[in-house]
Scaffold this motif. Sequence first.
Motif, PDB file in Angstrom:
ATOM      1  N   ARG A  53      12.232  58.149  23.419  1.00 46.13           N
ATOM      2  CA  ARG A  53      12.959  58.987  23.179  1.00 46.13           C
ATOM      3  C   ARG A  53      13.161  60.568  23.134  1.00 46.13           C
ATOM      4  NH1 ARG A  53       7.911  59.620  19.903  1.00 46.13           N
ATOM      5  NH2 ARG A  53       7.558  61.744  21.423  1.00 46.13           N
ATOM      6  N   PHE A 133      21.724  58.644  12.379  1.00 40.70           N
ATOM      7  CA  PHE A 133      21.213  57.918  12.948  1.00 40.70           C
ATOM      8  C   PHE A 133      20.381  58.062  14.655  1.00 40.70           C
ATOM      9  CE2 PHE A 133      22.940  56.642  17.183  1.00 40.70           C
ATOM     10  CZ  PHE A 133      23.138  54.829  17.031  1.00 40.70           C
ATOM     11  N   LEU A 134      20.260  59.759  15.085  1.00 41.98           N
ATOM     12  CA  LEU A 134      19.624  59.878  15.881  1.00 41.98           C
ATOM     13  C   LEU A 134      17.941  59.498  15.033  1.00 41.98           C
ATOM     14  CD1 LEU A 134      19.317  60.568  18.381  1.00 41.98           C
ATOM     15  CD2 LEU A 134      19.555  63.143  17.658  1.00 41.98           C
ATOM     16  N   PHE A 137      17.287  55.993  15.240  1.00 41.97           N
ATOM     17  CA  PHE A 137      17.098  55.964  16.357  1.00 41.97           C
ATOM     18  C   PHE A 137      15.787  56.310  17.643  1.00 41.97           C
ATOM     19  CE2 PHE A 137      18.041  56.138  21.313  1.00 41.97           C
ATOM     20  CZ  PHE A 137      18.090  54.914  21.867  1.00 41.97           C
ATOM     21  N   SER A 138      15.242  57.031  17.386  1.00 46.80           N
ATOM     22  CA  SER A 138      14.173  57.855  17.229  1.00 46.80           C
ATOM     23  C   SER A 138      12.798  57.391  16.984  1.00 46.80           C
ATOM     24  CB  SER A 138      14.093  59.762  17.650  1.00 46.80           C
ATOM     25  OG  SER A 138      15.065  60.017  18.122  1.00 46.80           O
ATOM     26  N   ILE A 141      13.178  53.315  19.026  1.00 49.38           N
ATOM     27  CA  ILE A 141      12.488  53.309  20.767  1.00 49.38           C
ATOM     28  C   ILE A 141      11.150  53.582  20.641  1.00 49.38           C
ATOM     29  CG2 ILE A 141      13.654  56.075  21.002  1.00 49.38           C
ATOM     30  CD1 ILE A 141      14.458  52.575  23.043  1.00 49.38           C
ATOM     31  N   ALA A 171      13.671  49.225  12.685  1.00 52.20           N
ATOM     32  CA  ALA A 171      15.202  49.945  11.727  1.00 52.20           C
ATOM     33  C   ALA A 171      14.584  49.907   9.944  1.00 52.20           C
ATOM     34  CB  ALA A 171      16.101  49.533  12.400  1.00 52.20           C
TER      35      ALA A 171
END
Length: 237
Positions: A53, A133-134, A137-138, A141, A171
């Motif tokens: 991350r 989105f980031l 995703f962070s 991950i 998610a």
Amino acid sequence: MNESFDVIVTILELIGTAAFAASGALTAIKRRFDLFGVIIIGVTTAVGGGIMRDIVIGSHPVAAFRDPLAMSAAALVSVLVFAALAVKGGDLGGKALKLYDTAMLMLDTIGLGIFTVTGITAAMRSGVSDNTFLLVFSGVITGVGGGVLRDIFVNKKPEIFVGNIYACASATGAAAFLLCYGMMSFMPACMVSLAVTFSLRLMSVKFGWNLPKIQIKARQERRIAATKENLINKKGA
């Protein structure tokens, strides 16, 4: 972000670190790794996702190396798990094997839920709060990265690619956190996210939920294997 917020996040991170370190240590012990190997796999499982991350969001040096607390806690937990099983003679047969499977599921689920939330908060601290989105995703991950590295290191197919719903649970929990955080304070949003991630992950195991995959027939498998062998023979010729 205020001081009480930081304390809460630190506590959550330590709980998640302990859970993932224990799951990594148990996996290494089952694969007959020595003490050093058990510590390495435990630490990797605990901090691997956070390292991935931090690389993605450009946080350098990564948190695991800025503050040795997480690595130290993961190493300590790994040693304690090793010692506990050593005292019991390392027996993972019968009831012990069933207990191992249950412990792995619960530890992985706890770590997944907590690190999904703390992964998002770490991204927020780095100044990317406006990139949804980031942030998601962070969270994902951070939640799944350590488990992927653990499985690769012990020569096992990563669970997120073949097993019950895992990354999707992360998610969904990340999305739930961001949705709730816009309407309520951190802790209630965190609890909702954890509940969503836990519930989805555990129900997927209980009811056998999986994403679709193609079942290749035996004839097709033999044909693929023969094609691979021919390619290898041609390269070696």
